[in-house]
Design a protein around this motif. Structure first.
Motif, short mmCIF file in Angstrom:
data_model
loop_
_atom_site.label_atom_id
_atom_site.label_comp_id
_atom_site.label_asym_id
_atom_site.label_seq_id
_atom_site.Cartn_x
_atom_site.Cartn_y
_atom_site.Cartn_z
N VAL A 17 0.84 -1.20 0.00
CA VAL A 17 0.00 0.00 0.00
C VAL A 17 0.88 1.26 0.00
CG1 VAL A 17 -1.65 1.34 1.37
CG2 VAL A 17 -1.99 -1.11 1.07
N ILE A 18 1.93 1.27 0.81
CA ILE A 18 2.83 2.43 0.86
C ILE A 18 3.51 2.63 -0.49
CG2 ILE A 18 4.98 3.29 1.88
CD1 ILE A 18 4.02 2.03 4.54
N MET A 19 3.98 1.57 -1.11
CA MET A 19 4.65 1.68 -2.40
C MET A 19 3.68 2.20 -3.46
SD MET A 19 7.75 0.97 -1.86
CE MET A 19 8.43 0.76 -3.47
N LEU A 20 2.45 1.74 -3.41
CA LEU A 20 1.43 2.21 -4.35
C LEU A 20 1.17 3.71 -4.17
CD1 LEU A 20 -0.61 1.37 -6.54
CD2 LEU A 20 -2.25 0.96 -4.72
N LEU A 21 1.07 4.16 -2.94
CA LEU A 21 0.86 5.59 -2.67
C LEU A 21 2.06 6.43 -3.12
CD1 LEU A 21 -0.87 5.45 0.83
CD2 LEU A 21 -1.90 6.05 -1.35
N VAL A 22 3.28 5.93 -2.92
CA VAL A 22 4.48 6.65 -3.36
C VAL A 22 4.49 6.76 -4.88
CG1 VAL A 22 7.01 6.50 -3.51
CG2 VAL A 22 5.85 6.13 -1.32
N ALA A 23 4.11 5.69 -5.57
CA ALA A 23 4.07 5.72 -7.04
C ALA A 23 3.04 6.73 -7.54
CB ALA A 23 3.76 4.32 -7.58
N ILE A 24 1.90 6.78 -6.92
CA ILE A 24 0.86 7.75 -7.30
C ILE A 24 1.34 9.17 -7.04
CG2 ILE A 24 -1.46 8.59 -6.73
CD1 ILE A 24 -2.24 5.63 -6.25
#
Length: 173
Positions: A17-24
């Motif tokens: 979830v954190i990696m997804l938010l960083v990518a966004i």
């Protein structure tokens, strides 16, 4: 009472979830930078187009004025010795020929210098009210002197349309 949590997220799921938010977030920042570059390029092109149009208009006005003076000289050659005719010709010669010519004459530049203008002077510019005038002064105090009129786009409340309305009324020295 409840002994168990509603949702259980494992450390692996939390990392995803954190990696997804960083990518966004990274994608959003890239889009903002791209949009900023597009607006800067557009403002630069508009400034070039405006200057080219002003130069063309100034050249055309000078040519038309020269032709008009030549025609009037031919028509008034008989009356050129009279004091009234000399006064009239002197008045015509001193008329500004386009905005560039009038601004080039020392002391006749009525545009407002945005680097030294007071709050009251800034409010006389079309599209600038008390709030925008104060923002211009605040921007000048925090960032420093303006080096071009296009830098007014950095002031909150001044967009491309407002800048075009203001452009003929302001200058930078």
């Amino acid at each position: 009472m409840r002994d168990k949590a509603r949702t259980v997220i494992s450390p692996g799921n939390a990392l995803v979830v954190i990696m997804l938010l960083v990518a966004i977030l990274g994608l959003s920042l890239a889009l903002i930078v791209q949009q900023s570059m597009n607006l800067t390029a557009l403002a630069g092109n508009d400034a070039l187009t405006s200057s080219q149009a002003e130069n063309a208009a100034g050249s055309e006005a000078t040519t038309q004025s020269d032709e008009r003076v030549d025609e009037q000289s031919d028509e008034q050659s008989d009356a050129a010795d009279s004091p009234a005719a000399e006064s009239h010709n002197a008045t015509q010669d001193s008329e500004p020929q386009g905005q560039d010519a009038s601004n080039a004459i020392a002391g006749n530049d009525t545009r407002i210098n945005i680097n030294t203008a007071t709050l009251e002077e800034l409010q006389t510019i079309t599209g600038v009210g008390p709030v925008t005038a104060q923002r211009i002064i605040d921007h000048r105090n925090t960032v420093g002197r303006f080096t071009s009129v296009d830098e007014l786009m950095d002031v909150s409340g001044i967009g491309a349309k407002t800048l075009e309305k203001m452009r003929d009324q302001v200058r930078v020295e």
